[in-house]
Design a protein around this motif. Structure first.
Motif, PDB file in Angstrom:
ATOM      1  N   LYS A  54      -9.464  -7.551  -7.703  1.00  0.00           N
ATOM      2  CA  LYS A  54      -8.796  -8.848  -7.600  1.00  0.00           C
ATOM      3  C   LYS A  54      -9.804  -9.984  -7.751  1.00  0.00           C
ATOM      4  CE  LYS A  54      -5.214 -10.962  -4.730  1.00  0.00           C
ATOM      5  NZ  LYS A  54      -4.369 -10.769  -3.561  1.00  0.00           N
ATOM      6  N   MET A  55     -11.039  -9.739  -7.320  1.00  0.00           N
ATOM      7  CA  MET A  55     -12.056 -10.790  -7.337  1.00  0.00           C
ATOM      8  C   MET A  55     -12.769 -10.862  -8.680  1.00  0.00           C
ATOM      9  SD  MET A  55     -13.024 -12.968  -5.126  1.00  0.00           S
ATOM     10  CE  MET A  55     -14.200 -14.291  -5.184  1.00  0.00           C
ATOM     11  N   THR A 100     -14.147  -6.803  -5.829  1.00  0.00           N
ATOM     12  CA  THR A 100     -12.948  -5.999  -5.996  1.00  0.00           C
ATOM     13  C   THR A 100     -12.277  -6.349  -7.315  1.00  0.00           C
ATOM     14  OG1 THR A 100     -11.631  -7.648  -4.876  1.00  0.00           O
ATOM     15  CG2 THR A 100     -12.540  -5.910  -3.522  1.00  0.00           C
ATOM     16  N   ILE A 139     -19.258 -13.226  -0.576  1.00  0.00           N
ATOM     17  CA  ILE A 139     -18.014 -12.466  -0.574  1.00  0.00           C
ATOM     18  C   ILE A 139     -17.887 -11.666   0.714  1.00  0.00           C
ATOM     19  CG2 ILE A 139     -16.584 -10.881  -1.852  1.00  0.00           C
ATOM     20  CD1 ILE A 139     -18.177 -11.496  -4.297  1.00  0.00           C
ATOM     21  N   LEU A 161       0.807  -1.216   0.000  1.00  0.00           N
ATOM     22  CA  LEU A 161       0.000   0.000   0.000  1.00  0.00           C
ATOM     23  C   LEU A 161       0.846   1.274   0.000  1.00  0.00           C
ATOM     24  CD1 LEU A 161      -2.760  -1.163   2.468  1.00  0.00           C
ATOM     25  CD2 LEU A 161      -2.818  -1.193   0.012  1.00  0.00           C
ATOM     26  N   ASP A 196      -9.819  -0.019  -5.403  1.00  0.00           N
ATOM     27  CA  ASP A 196      -9.812  -1.451  -5.696  1.00  0.00           C
ATOM     28  C   ASP A 196     -11.212  -2.025  -5.839  1.00  0.00           C
ATOM     29  OD1 ASP A 196      -8.317  -3.702  -6.245  1.00  0.00           O
ATOM     30  OD2 ASP A 196      -8.485  -4.478  -4.224  1.00  0.00           O
ATOM     31  N   VAL A 255      -3.418 -16.693  -0.011  1.00  0.00           N
ATOM     32  CA  VAL A 255      -3.585 -15.461  -0.781  1.00  0.00           C
ATOM     33  C   VAL A 255      -4.822 -14.754  -0.263  1.00  0.00           C
ATOM     34  CG1 VAL A 255      -3.842 -14.473  -3.057  1.00  0.00           C
ATOM     35  CG2 VAL A 255      -2.613 -16.604  -2.773  1.00  0.00           C
ATOM     36  N   ILE A 256      -4.652 -13.522   0.211  1.00  0.00           N
ATOM     37  CA  ILE A 256      -5.803 -12.748   0.676  1.00  0.00           C
ATOM     38  C   ILE A 256      -5.909 -11.489  -0.186  1.00  0.00           C
ATOM     39  CG2 ILE A 256      -5.671 -13.623   3.012  1.00  0.00           C
ATOM     40  CD1 ILE A 256      -4.307 -11.016   3.761  1.00  0.00           C
ATOM     41  N   GLY A 257      -6.852 -10.637   0.124  1.00  0.00           N
ATOM     42  CA  GLY A 257      -6.981  -9.389  -0.625  1.00  0.00           C
ATOM     43  C   GLY A 257      -8.140  -9.391  -1.588  1.00  0.00           C
ATOM     44  N   TYR A 258      -8.910 -10.475  -1.641  1.00  0.00           N
ATOM     45  CA  TYR A 258     -10.045 -10.502  -2.557  1.00  0.00           C
ATOM     46  C   TYR A 258     -11.195  -9.637  -2.064  1.00  0.00           C
ATOM     47  CZ  TYR A 258      -7.754 -14.271  -4.998  1.00  0.00           C
ATOM     48  OH  TYR A 258      -6.848 -15.006  -5.708  1.00  0.00           O
ATOM     49  N   LEU A 259     -11.123  -9.190  -0.830  1.00  0.00           N
ATOM     50  CA  LEU A 259     -12.165  -8.306  -0.310  1.00  0.00           C
ATOM     51  C   LEU A 259     -11.522  -7.027   0.215  1.00  0.00           C
ATOM     52  CD1 LEU A 259     -15.158  -8.098   0.050  1.00  0.00           C
ATOM     53  CD2 LEU A 259     -14.980  -9.232   2.214  1.00  0.00           C
ATOM     54  N   HIS A 260     -10.461  -6.579  -0.443  1.00  0.00           N
ATOM     55  CA  HIS A 260      -9.790  -5.357  -0.001  1.00  0.00           C
ATOM     56  C   HIS A 260     -10.639  -4.166  -0.409  1.00  0.00           C
ATOM     57  CE1 HIS A 260      -6.824  -2.499   1.039  1.00  0.00           C
ATOM     58  NE2 HIS A 260      -6.500  -2.189  -0.197  1.00  0.00           N
ATOM     59  N   ILE A 305       0.347  -8.237  -1.194  1.00  0.00           N
ATOM     60  CA  ILE A 305      -0.497  -9.146  -0.425  1.00  0.00           C
ATOM     61  C   ILE A 305      -1.978  -8.869  -0.620  1.00  0.00           C
ATOM     62  CG2 ILE A 305      -0.349  -7.782   1.708  1.00  0.00           C
ATOM     63  CD1 ILE A 305      -0.282 -10.497   3.178  1.00  0.00           C
ATOM     64  N   LEU A 306      -2.366  -7.596  -0.689  1.00  0.00           N
ATOM     65  CA  LEU A 306      -3.792  -7.301  -0.789  1.00  0.00           C
ATOM     66  C   LEU A 306      -4.224  -7.029  -2.225  1.00  0.00           C
ATOM     67  CD1 LEU A 306      -4.264  -5.030   2.336  1.00  0.00           C
ATOM     68  CD2 LEU A 306      -5.014  -7.349   2.074  1.00  0.00           C
ATOM     69  N   LEU A 307      -3.407  -6.311  -2.965  1.00  0.00           N
ATOM     70  CA  LEU A 307      -3.810  -5.906  -4.309  1.00  0.00           C
ATOM     71  C   LEU A 307      -3.389  -6.958  -5.328  1.00  0.00           C
ATOM     72  CD1 LEU A 307      -2.854  -2.158  -4.096  1.00  0.00           C
ATOM     73  CD2 LEU A 307      -5.121  -3.133  -4.045  1.00  0.00           C
ATOM     74  N   ARG A 308      -3.988  -6.819  -6.513  1.00  0.00           N
ATOM     75  CA  ARG A 308      -3.635  -7.710  -7.608  1.00  0.00           C
ATOM     76  C   ARG A 308      -2.193  -7.462  -8.022  1.00  0.00           C
ATOM     77  NH1 ARG A 308      -8.148  -7.169 -12.090  1.00  0.00           N
ATOM     78  NH2 ARG A 308      -6.448  -6.458 -13.374  1.00  0.00           N
TER      79      ARG A 308
END
Lengths: 565, 172
Positions: free
Chosen positions: B73-74, B71, B29, A135, B109, A240-245, A149-152
């Protein structure tokens, strides 16, 4: 522990800040030039500023000589030309918090800044440093696995820097890069951990990499686990996390203080009220707001009801993880009862938005006390029923007893908090160790486990529901009359910085807010308990069987809204 | 020859079956996922209406409930899951976030509405919507299934079931 606890309280009775002053002066004496300031902010909280070169030595000294064994979080604040890099430490023995702050200069453009890693001192720093890198763009040199870690992974910018607006576009286009704007199926491919790549790229025949998630019923939300399997044993795992950032922290910098009130609900949607409290408490400390006594009691009642429903949710999902669907339905059935109370108090059932600066939104309605007593009686009675399908059920015990043992040393070193830490035998509970609000007036125990296995972590939740029920009953009995809302500023909050600590159902949650006197925060950092707990779960998975790994992950009760923020 | 020609008499039964045993892809989600779980649990109990909750695989699902903030990423994952579902498929956008970005609109995001990624049939408002609202949304899907089969039944014999088209201007 208890002996030391009583010893330290005895010292504090003579001078309430004696311990804090001793620690601050010993730091100043050990690093006379490197430590610029060493202040005692309030009871159990100190803040020191040191030079960037000496930061690692200060951290090492704090850990080894002063006993600050628990790393709460690492974060940064962007001041335009330099970052404040902040390490928040906690000593489980001495029950004091230390904030180590250092200045890291950065250029005008969005370029990476190098800083030495602290993973050699605290293993828990692993994910925190990856988050700061993601970030803010501070690259920690020597970190074993410096990835986003959080972003694509196709992002090129670092959106919490001040040169970006809330949509992630640079305010001056010359200085930064825009965010990715498309999301085709194969975009944002994940890269492999550095360790895996360094190993033989020709993967051995008997090693299989298995992905599950981000859409998977056992990960409690969009989270992905990549496990390397030898047969059915996990030899290494990458979570892998960050899909709900959802950018809560950037949002904090773009809204006024009062506009931000509904967002803590959505940070952790399973225990919204405790998170509201964390935010409200931080702002109250910053603005010096007095909360009326009745409001404090109402807050305690609501927060404990919130803990009950959150743990009931855990009982439900624990059943789901091992195929015990009866438990799932029962847990959600009892949770409905508490949600009805929420609805009675504030009109919303799940995300109540009930707390205000200096009090609560409205008084408790008529008949609330009787209804609440009925509900907690019912829940208490149902816990007995739960025991027959859970802890007295041999099939359930096979999956939980003796599986996923976490030693107390590892729990502290990896930074675990909440029921998971207590299950390993360490009685750290913010309500007891750093009491906030009126928690020191209630009589309750902190349940502690013996073995640190799945069953202990499960039983912590059951015991905590019983303790919460007892607190709710005591608070209803002593509920004073009076105003439910004190005087509080709404728009402008005085300059300064403050942080709160709240024992949320998943562990210690905290808000760190910085104000420059304007209606909007300069920085709002959310310390998530579930974030670090998932890191611990990831470390625990290694060496376990695949089917146990998911149960272990489940015992940490992850909520993705809180992990990714 | 479309398979519909041979199965013309059976279509009524297929329609009846699909309409009355909707299998949603439980695609939780965020916050809305908790309300979606409550919808399947004892108080609201959507299974009374044949809406068997918690299909974990897209290949077994008739309707996708996008419950939460999507997001960047999702989004590729959402798209992939949608394309893995069998025809005819329907999408419910549950809650403010999936509909328009909701409280998280205009952030770096967050995708401002899942209809940028996949076509949506029913929007359920709320933050989060109550379980009753979701059940109502699913009942709207049942009406859409009726309409879908009737439309395809009246087509010429050589007609075939067509996928709902994706908006051309989309980023996907």
């Amino acid at each position: 522990m208890s002996a030391q606890q009583s010893a330290s309280t005895a010292v504090q009775q003579s001078d309430p800040l004696a311990l804090e002053k001793t620690i601050a002066s010993s730091l100043k004496a050990a690093f006379p030039t490197a430590v610029k300031t060493a202040n005692v902010v309030r009871r159990r909280r100190m803040r020191i500023e040191c030079t960037p070169e000496a930061t690692l030595d200060v951290l090492k000294y704090s850990k080894n000589q002063l006993g600050f064994d628990h790393l709460n979080y690492i974060t940064a604040v962007d001041w335009g030309k330099a970052f404040d890099l902040i390490y928040n430490l906690w000593s489980i023995q001495k029950m004091v918090e230390l904030e180590v702050k250092t200045k890291v200069a950065h250029g005008e453009k969005d370029e990476l800044v190098d800083f030495p890693t602290s993973t050699g001192v605290y293993q828990a720093a692993d994910w925190f440093e990856r988050e700061v890198y993601d970030l803010f763009g501070i690259r920690f040199v020597g970190h074993p696995d410096m990835r986003r870690i959080l972003l694509r992974e196709d992002w090129t910018s670092h959106p919490l820097r001040k040169l970006y607006d809330r949509r992630g576009y640079p305010i001056d286009p010359k200085l930064g890069q825009p965010p990715p704007q498309t999301w085709r199926i194969n975009e944002g491919k994940l890269s492999l951990p550095k360790k895996w790549l360094e190993e033989d790229p020709e993967i051995e025949e008997n090693i299989l990499t298995l992905n599950f998630g981000p859409h998977h019923p056992s990960t409690h939300g969009p989270m992905m686990v990549r496990a390397r399997l030898d047969g059915e044993i996990i030899i290494d795992a990458d979570v892998v996390i960050g899909y709900l950032h959802r950018n809560h922290e950037k949002l904090g910098e773009n809204n006024t203080w009062i506009q931000l009130l509904p967002y803590p609900d959505r940070t952790n949607y399973v225990s919204p009220i405790n998170w509201e409290w964390a935010y409200v408490m931080a702002v109250e400390e910053l603005a010096g707001v007095e909360v009326p006594e009745r409001a404090e009691y109402i807050r305690v009642i609501m927060a404990e009801l919130d803990r009950i429903q959150s743990h009931l949710m855990y009982l439900a999902t624990a059943g789901d993880a091992v195929g015990q669907l009866t438990g799932f339905v029962w847990g959600l059935r009892d949770r409905e009862l508490v949600l009805d109370l929420n609805e009675m108090v504030c009109g919303a059932r799940m995300l109540p938005n009930y707390f205000r600066f200096g009090g609560v939104n409205r008084d408790l309605p008529k008949g609330f006390a009787e209804r609440t007593r009925q509900v907690v009686d019912t829940v208490e009675k149902h816990l007995e029923e739960f025991s027959y399908i859970y802890e007295k059920n041999p099939v359930f015990l096979k999956r939980f007893e003796g599986v996923g043992v976490l030693s107390p040393q590892d729990a502290v070193e990896w930074g675990a908090v909440g029921p998971g830490l207590r299950a390993s035998g360490i009685p750290f509970d913010v309500r007891k160790d750093d009491p906030y609000s009126v928690y020191d007036r209630f009589d309750f125990d902190v349940p502690v486990g013996k073995h640190g296995d799945n069953l202990d972590r499960f039983m912590m939740r059951v015991e905590e529901i019983k303790q919460s029920i007892s607190i709710v009953r005591q608070a209803l009995k002593d509920l004073p009359s009076g105003p439910y809302q004190g005087k509080a500023p709404t728009l402008s909050i005085p300059e300064g910085e403050a942080s709160s600590r709240v024992e949320t159902p998943r562990g210690e949650g905290s808000y760190y807010v910085v104000s420059n006197g304007s209606p909007r925060p300069v920085r709002m950092k959310i310390k998530s308990a579930a974030f670090i707990n998932v890191y611990v779960a990831k470390r625990m998975m290694i060496g376990q069987k695949l089917q146990d790994a998911l149960v272990i992950l489940g015992t940490w009760d992850p909520v993705l809204g809180e992990i990714d923020r | 020859m479309s398979y519909l020609d041979e199965l013309r008499g059976v279509v009524t039964i297929i329609k009846w079956g699909q309409k009355n045993s909707l299998w949603p892809l439980a695609f939780g989600i965020a916050c809305c996922a908790i309300e979606m779980m409550q919808t399947g649990a004892s108080k609201t109990d959507a299974e009374r209406l044949g809406m068997l909750m918690q299909r974990a695989s897209p290949r077994q699902a008739d309707v996708m409930i996008v419950a939460g903030t999507v997001t960047k990423k999702m989004a590729p994952v959402v798209r992939r899951l949608y394309e893995q579902m069998l025809e005819p498929k329907f999408v419910v956008s549950m809650g403010a976030c999936a509909t328009s970005g909701g409280p998280f609109r205009d952030l770096y995001d967050v995708v401002d509405g899942v209809d940028d990624v996949i076509p949506v049939d029913v929007y359920v408002p709320g933050c989060p919507p109550r379980p009753e609202a979701l059940v109502y949304g699913l009942m709207k899907i049942q009406e859409l299934i009726d309409a879908y089969y009737e439309e395809n039944q009246n087509k010429p014999v050589s007609g075939k079931l067509e996928a709902p088209s994706v908006k051309p201007s989309l980023s996907g």
